[in-house]
Design a protein around this motif. Structure first.
Motif, PDB file in Angstrom:
ATOM      1  N   ASN A   1       0.820  -1.204   0.000  1.00  0.00           N
ATOM      2  CA  ASN A   1       0.000   0.000   0.000  1.00  0.00           C
ATOM      3  C   ASN A   1       0.856   1.257   0.000  1.00  0.00           C
ATOM      4  O   ASN A   1       0.507   2.265  -0.622  1.00  0.00           O
ATOM      5  CB  ASN A   1      -0.952  -0.008   1.197  1.00  0.00           C
ATOM      6  CG  ASN A   1      -2.114  -0.944   0.982  1.00  0.00           C
ATOM      7  OD1 ASN A   1      -2.125  -1.726   0.026  1.00  0.00           O
ATOM      8  ND2 ASN A   1      -3.105  -0.883   1.855  1.00  0.00           N
ATOM      9  N   LEU A   2       1.969   1.200   0.702  1.00  0.00           N
ATOM     10  CA  LEU A   2       2.892   2.341   0.723  1.00  0.00           C
ATOM     11  C   LEU A   2       3.453   2.602  -0.671  1.00  0.00           C
ATOM     12  O   LEU A   2       3.485   3.753  -1.139  1.00  0.00           O
ATOM     13  CB  LEU A   2       4.022   2.063   1.719  1.00  0.00           C
ATOM     14  CG  LEU A   2       5.048   3.169   1.919  1.00  0.00           C
ATOM     15  CD1 LEU A   2       4.409   4.430   2.481  1.00  0.00           C
ATOM     16  CD2 LEU A   2       6.164   2.683   2.865  1.00  0.00           C
ATOM     17  N   VAL A   3       3.877   1.562  -1.361  1.00  0.00           N
ATOM     18  CA  VAL A   3       4.398   1.695  -2.723  1.00  0.00           C
ATOM     19  C   VAL A   3       3.323   2.259  -3.646  1.00  0.00           C
ATOM     20  O   VAL A   3       3.575   3.174  -4.449  1.00  0.00           O
ATOM     21  CB  VAL A   3       4.917   0.342  -3.242  1.00  0.00           C
ATOM     22  CG1 VAL A   3       5.198   0.407  -4.740  1.00  0.00           C
ATOM     23  CG2 VAL A   3       6.171  -0.063  -2.476  1.00  0.00           C
ATOM     24  N   ASP A   4       2.107   1.740  -3.532  1.00  0.00           N
ATOM     25  CA  ASP A   4       1.018   2.198  -4.392  1.00  0.00           C
ATOM     26  C   ASP A   4       0.699   3.671  -4.164  1.00  0.00           C
ATOM     27  O   ASP A   4       0.437   4.416  -5.119  1.00  0.00           O
ATOM     28  CB  ASP A   4      -0.232   1.351  -4.146  1.00  0.00           C
ATOM     29  CG  ASP A   4      -0.119  -0.061  -4.700  1.00  0.00           C
ATOM     30  OD1 ASP A   4       0.774  -0.293  -5.542  1.00  0.00           O
ATOM     31  OD2 ASP A   4      -0.917  -0.923  -4.294  1.00  0.00           O
ATOM     32  N   ALA A   5       0.695   4.090  -2.923  1.00  0.00           N
ATOM     33  CA  ALA A   5       0.408   5.499  -2.624  1.00  0.00           C
ATOM     34  C   ALA A   5       1.498   6.414  -3.157  1.00  0.00           C
ATOM     35  O   ALA A   5       1.217   7.488  -3.715  1.00  0.00           O
ATOM     36  CB  ALA A   5       0.244   5.685  -1.117  1.00  0.00           C
ATOM     37  N   ARG A   6       2.744   5.994  -3.030  1.00  0.00           N
ATOM     38  CA  ARG A   6       3.863   6.822  -3.482  1.00  0.00           C
ATOM     39  C   ARG A   6       3.897   6.962  -5.001  1.00  0.00           C
ATOM     40  O   ARG A   6       4.442   7.943  -5.515  1.00  0.00           O
ATOM     41  CB  ARG A   6       5.182   6.244  -2.971  1.00  0.00           C
ATOM     42  CG  ARG A   6       5.406   6.511  -1.491  1.00  0.00           C
ATOM     43  CD  ARG A   6       6.648   5.829  -0.955  1.00  0.00           C
ATOM     44  NE  ARG A   6       6.957   6.268   0.404  1.00  0.00           N
ATOM     45  CZ  ARG A   6       7.852   5.678   1.200  1.00  0.00           C
ATOM     46  NH1 ARG A   6       8.514   4.600   0.756  1.00  0.00           N
ATOM     47  NH2 ARG A   6       8.063   6.147   2.413  1.00  0.00           N
ATOM     48  N   GLU A   7       3.314   6.018  -5.703  1.00  0.00           N
ATOM     49  CA  GLU A   7       3.294   6.096  -7.167  1.00  0.00           C
ATOM     50  C   GLU A   7       2.395   7.224  -7.678  1.00  0.00           C
ATOM     51  O   GLU A   7       2.587   7.709  -8.790  1.00  0.00           O
ATOM     52  CB  GLU A   7       2.834   4.763  -7.759  1.00  0.00           C
ATOM     53  CG  GLU A   7       3.886   3.665  -7.687  1.00  0.00           C
ATOM     54  CD  GLU A   7       3.401   2.367  -8.313  1.00  0.00           C
ATOM     55  OE1 GLU A   7       2.200   2.282  -8.652  1.00  0.00           O
ATOM     56  OE2 GLU A   7       4.219   1.437  -8.451  1.00  0.00           O
TER      57      GLU A   7
END
Length: 250
Positions: free
Chosen positions: A227-233
Motif C-alpha cells: 500500500n505504501l508503494v502504491d500510494a507513493r506512485e
C-alpha cells in the motif's frame, strides 16, 4: 497540534497494534479520535485514564468504538475521587444506544449518559475545546464521518473509514497532515463505498493537495508495504505508514 497514534490496525488488532485510535493535543486539551479494540490499554501509555477532554467517534463499527465500553467501566465505577463528570463524546446518531447495547448490562438504560455527554455529529463546523473542527459524511455501509481538526493555522484531516468520495477530497483540501485509511490492496479487493486502497488514498491526497499523507487502518491480512508503494506512485508528497506510538507535530 500534536498527534499520537494510539492504535492503527484495521478490522481487528494485530500483534503490534490496537485498532483505530488517535490522540490530538493542543493547549493542554486532549481530543481522542476513535477508541477501537485494545485502544484503552494502549492509551494509558500516553495519558491518564481521566485526562481526556473529549472523544470523537467516526462511526460505530467495533474496531472504532468498542473500547468505549471498557472506558465506561473506568469512569462509572471509579472509587477514588468518585464517579467522573461526563466527558463530551461526539458520534453518529444512535451512539449512546449502540454502546449500551454492546455493554449489555449497564445498571440502567441511561447509565452511559451519566459519564458520557453525547453529542450527535452531522456534517458541519463546530468547536471542540481549542480546536475548530469540520465533519463530513463519507462513504461507508454505516453512517460515518471524516473530520478536519484545525488549530493555530494548521490542520489535520482524518478519513475514518470510507471509499472514494468527494467529501473526503474537500475535507483534506490543503491539509497539513492527512491521516487516511488504506485497508484494501490495489488489484485485489474492489468493493465500492467501503474502504480505500493505498493507490486511492494517494490519489485522494493528490487531488486534495495534502502536504503529508499517513496511511492507517491497514488490517493484519493486508501488506502495508504494498500500500505504501502504491500510494507513493500517485502522490508526490511525503507518505508513510502509521505506527503505534508514533507522534507528529503539526
Amino acid at each position: 497540534m500534536k498527534l499520537t497514534v494510539v492504535g492503527c490496525s484495521g478490522s481487528f488488532p494485530s500483534a503490534e497494534s490496537a485498532c483505530s485510535s488517535y490522540l490530538v493535543e493542543a493547549d493542554g486539551f486532549r481530543l481522542l479520535l476513535d477508541m477501537g479494540n485494545g485502544a484503552l490499554g494502549e492509551l494509558q501509555r500516553h495519558c491518564g485514564l481521566y485526562d481526556l477532554d473529549a472523544i470523537f467517534l467516526s462511526h460505530l463499527h467495533a474496531d472504532h468504538c468498542i473500547d468505549m465500553c471498557a472506558y465506561f467501566v473506568a469512569r462509572y465505577y471509579r472509587h477514588e475521587g468518585g464517579r467522573c463528570d461526563p466527558i463530551p463524546v461526539y458520534g453518529p446518531e444512535g451512539t449512546e444506544q449502540r454502546l449500551t447495547t454492546a455493554y449489555a448490562d449497564t445498571p440502567s438504560a441511561s447509565s452511559m449518559s451519566e459519564v458520557f455527554d453525547f453529542h450527535t455529529v452531522k456534517p458541519g463546523s463546530f468547536e471542540i475545546g481549542p480546536f475548530s473542527v469540520h465533519t463530513e459524511k463519507v462513504s461507508h455501509p454505516v453512517e460515518a464521518y471524516g473530520i478536519r481538526v484545525e488549530h493555530g493555522g494548521r490542520s489535520l484531516t482524518y478519513s475514518g473509514d470510507t471509499g472514494v468520495c468527494d467529501s473526503l477530497d474537500e475535507l483534506a483540501r490543503d491539509t497539513d497532515l492527512f491521516l487516511c485509511e488504506a485497508a484494501f490492496t490495489h488489484g485485489k479487493e474492489s468493493i465500492p463505498d467501503l474502504h480505500l486502497n493505498g493507490r486511492e488514498a494517494g490519489q485522494t491526497a493528490a487531488r486534495a493537495g495534502a502536504r503529508r499523507l499517513v496511511l492507517t487502518h491497514i488490517p493484519p491480512w493486508t501488506d502495508p508495504q504494498a500500500n505504501l508503494v502504491d500510494a507513493r506512485e500517485v502522490f508526490a508528497g511525503p507518505v508513510e505508514l502509521a505506527a503505534p506510538r508514533a507522534t507528529y507535530e503539526i
